[in-house]
Scaffold this active site. Structure first.
Site, short mmCIF file in Angstrom:
data_model
loop_
_atom_site.label_atom_id
_atom_site.label_comp_id
_atom_site.label_asym_id
_atom_site.label_seq_id
_atom_site.Cartn_x
_atom_site.Cartn_y
_atom_site.Cartn_z
N CYS A 1 0.86 -1.20 0.00
CA CYS A 1 0.00 0.00 0.00
C CYS A 1 0.89 1.24 0.00
CB CYS A 1 -0.92 0.00 1.22
SG CYS A 1 -1.77 1.58 1.46
N CYS B 1 0.60 3.32 3.27
CA CYS B 1 1.24 2.63 4.40
C CYS B 1 2.76 2.77 4.27
CB CYS B 1 0.84 1.16 4.44
SG CYS B 1 -0.81 0.85 5.10
N ASP C 1 0.34 16.70 -1.29
CA ASP C 1 0.01 15.89 -2.46
C ASP C 1 1.08 16.12 -3.54
OD1 ASP C 1 -2.88 14.53 -3.60
OD2 ASP C 1 -1.35 15.10 -5.08
N HIS D 1 -4.31 0.88 8.20
CA HIS D 1 -4.83 0.72 6.84
C HIS D 1 -6.34 0.59 6.87
CE1 HIS D 1 -4.70 -0.08 2.56
NE2 HIS D 1 -5.69 -0.93 2.81
N ASN E 1 -12.34 10.75 -1.62
CA ASN E 1 -12.90 9.95 -2.71
C ASN E 1 -13.02 8.49 -2.27
OD1 ASN E 1 -13.03 12.10 -4.60
ND2 ASN E 1 -10.82 11.95 -4.87
N HIS F 1 -6.13 3.55 0.33
CA HIS F 1 -5.91 3.79 1.77
C HIS F 1 -6.62 5.12 2.02
CE1 HIS F 1 -3.00 3.75 5.42
NE2 HIS F 1 -3.76 4.83 5.55
N HIS G 1 -8.00 8.59 2.60
CA HIS G 1 -7.29 9.87 2.76
C HIS G 1 -8.28 11.01 2.61
CE1 HIS G 1 -6.94 8.30 -1.33
NE2 HIS G 1 -7.03 9.55 -1.76
N HIS H 1 -8.41 14.87 1.43
CA HIS H 1 -7.71 15.95 0.76
C HIS H 1 -8.08 17.27 1.45
CE1 HIS H 1 -6.89 13.68 -3.15
NE2 HIS H 1 -7.87 12.94 -2.65
#
Ligand code: AMP
Ligand code: ZN
Length: 112
Positions: free
Chosen positions: A3, A6, A29, A45, A85, A96, A98, A100
């Site tokens: 991942c 990770c 990003d 995770h 998303n 994984h 996240h 934004h």
């Protein structure tokens, strides 16, 4: 398990860290969509929002606790957008979870 996020959390892949605590890790990003574009990820995770449970939701709460600090440190005094998303229709590209943090300019209301 293979991942990307990770590997970023455990330091195997470099990142531009902006914040870290016991529960979450935040970094810039690599392909920013706004002047400020930061990703915040749980340190366990969790594949996506679909995988949030009563057992792991403390990690999500801690992400949202960290967001105001991260936003203030990034100079986002006039607001920002949070996006997570989930799944193919949202174009989730890293499996994984996240969040934004997007800001640094007046953002368009468009979603596509
Ligand atoms: P999503 O499309 O919501 O799954 O978002 C994944 C995000 O991860 C995208 O905005 C990518 O630009 C970003 N990303 C991919 N690889 C890296 C990396 N190595 N370091 C930082 N951000 C990355
Ligand atoms: Zn992961």
């Amino acid at each position: 398990m293979d991942c990307l996020f990770c590997s970023i959390i455990n330091g195997d892949i470099p990142s531009s860290k902006v914040y870290e605590d016991e529960y979450c890790y935040a970094f810039k990003d690599i392909n920013p969509m706004a002047p400020v574009h930061i990703l915040v990820v749980p340190k366990v995770h969790i594949a996506s929002a679909d995988e949030i449970t009563a057992e792991n939701s403390v990690y999500i709460a801690k992400i949202f606790e960290a967001v105001p600090k991260i936003a203030a440190d990034a100079g986002l005094t006039n607001g920002y957008r949070l996006v997570s998303n989930c799944g193919p229709d949202a174009d989730q590209s890293v499996l994984h979870l996240h969040v934004h943090i997007l800001g640094g300019k007046k953002l368009s209301a468009r979603l596509d």
